[in-house]
Design a protein around this motif. Structure first.
Motif, PDB file in Angstrom:
ATOM      1  N   LEU A  52      28.905  93.428  78.624  1.00 38.33           N
ATOM      2  CA  LEU A  52      28.114  94.473  77.988  1.00 38.33           C
ATOM      3  C   LEU A  52      28.533  94.515  76.524  1.00 38.33           C
ATOM      4  CD1 LEU A  52      28.382  97.396  80.591  1.00 38.33           C
ATOM      5  CD2 LEU A  52      26.456  95.843  80.232  1.00 38.33           C
ATOM      6  N   ALA A  53      27.560  94.617  75.617  1.00 37.15           N
ATOM      7  CA  ALA A  53      27.861  94.646  74.188  1.00 37.15           C
ATOM      8  C   ALA A  53      27.140  95.799  73.523  1.00 37.15           C
ATOM      9  CB  ALA A  53      27.450  93.323  73.530  1.00 37.15           C
ATOM     10  N   VAL A  54      27.808  96.425  72.554  1.00 37.28           N
ATOM     11  CA  VAL A  54      27.218  97.534  71.800  1.00 37.28           C
ATOM     12  C   VAL A  54      27.424  97.263  70.311  1.00 37.28           C
ATOM     13  CG1 VAL A  54      27.311  99.999  71.309  1.00 37.28           C
ATOM     14  CG2 VAL A  54      27.662  99.187  73.656  1.00 37.28           C
ATOM     15  N   ILE A  55      26.347  97.382  69.544  1.00 36.45           N
ATOM     16  CA  ILE A  55      26.422  97.259  68.093  1.00 36.45           C
ATOM     17  C   ILE A  55      26.160  98.639  67.493  1.00 36.45           C
ATOM     18  CG2 ILE A  55      25.498  96.174  66.019  1.00 36.45           C
ATOM     19  CD1 ILE A  55      26.905  94.207  67.814  1.00 36.45           C
ATOM     20  N   LEU A  56      27.169  99.168  66.813  1.00 33.98           N
ATOM     21  CA  LEU A  56      27.057 100.490  66.202  1.00 33.98           C
ATOM     22  C   LEU A  56      26.811 100.372  64.701  1.00 33.98           C
ATOM     23  CD1 LEU A  56      30.017 102.311  68.030  1.00 33.98           C
ATOM     24  CD2 LEU A  56      27.564 102.443  68.577  1.00 33.98           C
ATOM     25  N   THR A  57      26.813 101.501  64.048  1.00 34.72           N
ATOM     26  CA  THR A  57      26.564 101.615  62.617  1.00 34.72           C
ATOM     27  C   THR A  57      27.403 100.645  61.790  1.00 34.72           C
ATOM     28  OG1 THR A  57      26.721 103.165  60.749  1.00 34.72           O
ATOM     29  CG2 THR A  57      28.265 103.492  62.549  1.00 34.72           C
ATOM     30  N   GLY A  58      26.845 100.164  60.685  1.00 35.64           N
ATOM     31  CA  GLY A  58      27.612  99.297  59.799  1.00 35.64           C
ATOM     32  C   GLY A  58      26.740  98.465  58.885  1.00 35.64           C
ATOM     33  N   MET A  59      27.317  98.069  57.751  1.00 33.98           N
ATOM     34  CA  MET A  59      26.629  97.184  56.824  1.00 33.98           C
ATOM     35  C   MET A  59      26.681  95.745  57.327  1.00 33.98           C
ATOM     36  SD  MET A  59      27.862  98.485  53.066  1.00 33.98           S
ATOM     37  CE  MET A  59      27.470 100.118  52.458  1.00 33.98           C
ATOM     38  N   GLY A  60      25.744  94.933  56.839  1.00 32.96           N
ATOM     39  CA  GLY A  60      25.773  93.513  57.136  1.00 32.96           C
ATOM     40  C   GLY A  60      25.127  93.164  58.454  1.00 32.96           C
ATOM     41  N   SER A  61      25.527  92.024  59.003  1.00 34.97           N
ATOM     42  CA  SER A  61      24.898  91.511  60.221  1.00 34.97           C
ATOM     43  C   SER A  61      25.922  91.015  61.227  1.00 34.97           C
ATOM     44  CB  SER A  61      23.943  90.361  59.865  1.00 34.97           C
ATOM     45  OG  SER A  61      24.649  89.299  59.232  1.00 34.97           O
ATOM     46  N   ASP A  62      27.180  91.411  61.092  1.00 30.49           N
ATOM     47  CA  ASP A  62      28.207  90.934  62.002  1.00 30.49           C
ATOM     48  C   ASP A  62      27.849  91.279  63.446  1.00 30.49           C
ATOM     49  OD1 ASP A  62      30.599  89.734  62.736  1.00 30.49           O
ATOM     50  OD2 ASP A  62      31.753  91.586  62.522  1.00 30.49           O
ATOM     51  N   GLY A  63      27.941  90.305  64.316  1.00 30.42           N
ATOM     52  CA  GLY A  63      27.599  90.488  65.724  1.00 30.42           C
ATOM     53  C   GLY A  63      26.330  89.772  66.126  1.00 30.42           C
ATOM     54  N   THR A  64      25.407  89.607  65.198  1.00 30.35           N
ATOM     55  CA  THR A  64      24.114  88.999  65.534  1.00 30.35           C
ATOM     56  C   THR A  64      24.262  87.541  65.956  1.00 30.35           C
ATOM     57  OG1 THR A  64      22.866  90.481  64.091  1.00 30.35           O
ATOM     58  CG2 THR A  64      21.833  88.392  64.653  1.00 30.35           C
ATOM     59  N   CYS A  65      24.970  86.749  65.171  1.00 31.11           N
ATOM     60  CA  CYS A  65      25.151  85.331  65.504  1.00 31.11           C
ATOM     61  C   CYS A  65      25.924  85.175  66.811  1.00 31.11           C
ATOM     62  CB  CYS A  65      25.865  84.603  64.376  1.00 31.11           C
ATOM     63  SG  CYS A  65      24.871  84.370  62.899  1.00 31.11           S
ATOM     64  N   GLY A  66      26.935  85.999  66.997  1.00 35.20           N
ATOM     65  CA  GLY A  66      27.711  85.925  68.223  1.00 35.20           C
ATOM     66  C   GLY A  66      26.892  86.250  69.450  1.00 35.20           C
ATOM     67  N   LEU A  67      26.023  87.257  69.351  1.00 39.19           N
ATOM     68  CA  LEU A  67      25.163  87.606  70.477  1.00 39.19           C
ATOM     69  C   LEU A  67      24.173  86.492  70.785  1.00 39.19           C
ATOM     70  CD1 LEU A  67      24.406  91.386  69.772  1.00 39.19           C
ATOM     71  CD2 LEU A  67      25.845  90.443  71.589  1.00 39.19           C
ATOM     72  N   LYS A  68      23.647  85.844  69.738  1.00 42.67           N
ATOM     73  CA  LYS A  68      22.730  84.714  69.945  1.00 42.67           C
ATOM     74  C   LYS A  68      23.396  83.623  70.770  1.00 42.67           C
ATOM     75  CE  LYS A  68      19.842  85.037  65.773  1.00 42.67           C
ATOM     76  NZ  LYS A  68      19.493  84.369  64.494  1.00 42.67           N
ATOM     77  N   LYS A  69      24.645  83.313  70.439  1.00 42.36           N
ATOM     78  CA  LYS A  69      25.371  82.267  71.164  1.00 42.36           C
ATOM     79  C   LYS A  69      25.676  82.714  72.593  1.00 42.36           C
ATOM     80  CE  LYS A  69      27.672  80.518  66.986  1.00 42.36           C
ATOM     81  NZ  LYS A  69      28.988  80.377  66.278  1.00 42.36           N
ATOM     82  N   LEU A  70      26.126  83.952  72.722  1.00 42.88           N
ATOM     83  CA  LEU A  70      26.588  84.427  74.022  1.00 42.88           C
ATOM     84  C   LEU A  70      25.452  84.546  75.030  1.00 42.88           C
ATOM     85  CD1 LEU A  70      29.203  85.324  75.428  1.00 42.88           C
ATOM     86  CD2 LEU A  70      28.680  87.659  74.709  1.00 42.88           C
ATOM     87  N   GLN A  71      24.271  84.945  74.576  1.00 45.64           N
ATOM     88  CA  GLN A  71      23.170  85.154  75.516  1.00 45.64           C
ATOM     89  C   GLN A  71      22.692  83.864  76.176  1.00 45.64           C
ATOM     90  OE1 GLN A  71      19.858  86.910  73.435  1.00 45.64           O
ATOM     91  NE2 GLN A  71      19.235  84.990  72.499  1.00 45.64           N
ATOM     92  N   THR A  72      23.066  82.726  75.614  1.00 43.72           N
ATOM     93  CA  THR A  72      22.639  81.446  76.179  1.00 43.72           C
ATOM     94  C   THR A  72      23.584  80.926  77.248  1.00 43.72           C
ATOM     95  OG1 THR A  72      23.806  80.093  74.540  1.00 43.72           O
ATOM     96  CG2 THR A  72      21.582  80.830  73.967  1.00 43.72           C
ATOM     97  N   VAL A  73      24.759  81.537  77.372  1.00 48.83           N
ATOM     98  CA  VAL A  73      25.757  80.963  78.281  1.00 48.83           C
ATOM     99  C   VAL A  73      26.277  81.920  79.347  1.00 48.83           C
ATOM    100  CG1 VAL A  73      26.534  79.280  76.583  1.00 48.83           C
ATOM    101  CG2 VAL A  73      27.660  81.502  76.692  1.00 48.83           C
ATOM    102  N   THR A  74      25.965  83.204  79.251  1.00 46.87           N
ATOM    103  CA  THR A  74      26.527  84.131  80.225  1.00 46.87           C
ATOM    104  C   THR A  74      25.602  85.308  80.455  1.00 46.87           C
ATOM    105  OG1 THR A  74      28.578  85.267  80.823  1.00 46.87           O
ATOM    106  CG2 THR A  74      27.778  85.615  78.587  1.00 46.87           C
ATOM    107  N   ALA A  75      25.925  86.134  81.442  1.00 52.22           N
ATOM    108  CA  ALA A  75      25.185  87.363  81.685  1.00 52.22           C
ATOM    109  C   ALA A  75      25.548  88.364  80.591  1.00 52.22           C
ATOM    110  CB  ALA A  75      25.516  87.929  83.062  1.00 52.22           C
TER     111      ALA A  75
END
Length: 209
Positions: free
Chosen positions: A133-156
């Motif tokens: 389970l992943a949660v993205i909260l308030t913040g500047m920039g785009s940190d987390g987006t690339c990681g989620l793209k990678k993770l969604q292809t390999v796991t639940a």
């Protein structure tokens, strides 16, 4: 819904949370609304300089029922415990036997965020049969987006983003939403309850029941 075939039915294994500007206050509100049934290991990436994350961990540990600590190199993830990535360094999760281990490393030249949600999530891609389970909260920039793209292809994976109406800065959530890696957008006060619902949910091949 970013659920990939996972083989056997099972519960969620890990909750990861990323935040930047406005994150400490958002984390307090999130913890306040999260039910006691949430007993997963929780790993938090909060953009902060070295030294500040330990104070944040101490404050959250004092105010909430979960055990909250700054992550240390070589520690074993435990249910019902919150691990905050050390400021100015990088946190990865590795597997050692049947245990999940925290690995704390120095930032490399060129790392934009210290710590980085993207690097944490990328480390999870190397772990088989992990349900996240992943949660993205308030913040500047785009940190987390690339990681989620990678993770969604390999796991639940099931990802929630804070809505613009409650985010202090709608940068990180917006980037993830626009990239199509978010399953649900919720105001901050509703995210804790939703996490509680999800941890009671069983993951089957290709879907959540």
């Amino acid at each position: 819904m970013n659920i990939q075939p996972s083989g056997k039915p099972g519960r969620w294994d890990l909750l990861v949370i990323g935040a930047s500007t406005g994150g400490p206050a958002a984390l307090q509100k999130l913890f306040h609304s999260m039910p006691e049934e949430v007993e997963l290991p929780i790993v938090i990436v909060q953009h902060m300089p070295s030294g500040f994350t330990r104070s944040l961990a101490d404050r959250l540990n004092r105010d909430y029922r979960w055990s909250v600590k700054e992550a240390e190199d070589g520690g074993t993830l435990q249910k019902g415990t919150v691990y905050i990535a050390p400021g100015g360094r990088q946190l990865e999760i590795r597997r050692k036997g049947n245990r999940l281990i925290t690995a704390v490393n120095e930032s490399e030249t060129g790392d934009r965020y210290h710590p980085s949600m993207d690097l944490l999530l990328a480390s999870l891609c190397k772990l088989e049969d992990l349900r996240v389970l992943a949660v993205i909260l308030t913040g500047m920039g785009s940190d987390g987006t690339c990681g989620l793209k990678k993770l969604q292809t390999v796991t639940a994976l099931y990802a929630v983003a804070e809505s613009e109406e409650t985010a202090v800065v709608y940068g990180m959530p917006r980037a993830a939403v626009q990239a199509g890696v978010i399953d649900e957008v919720l105001p901050l006060h509703a995210i804790g309850e939703r996490i509680g619902q999800l941890v009671q949910t069983t993951v089957y091949e290709g879907e959540v029941k």
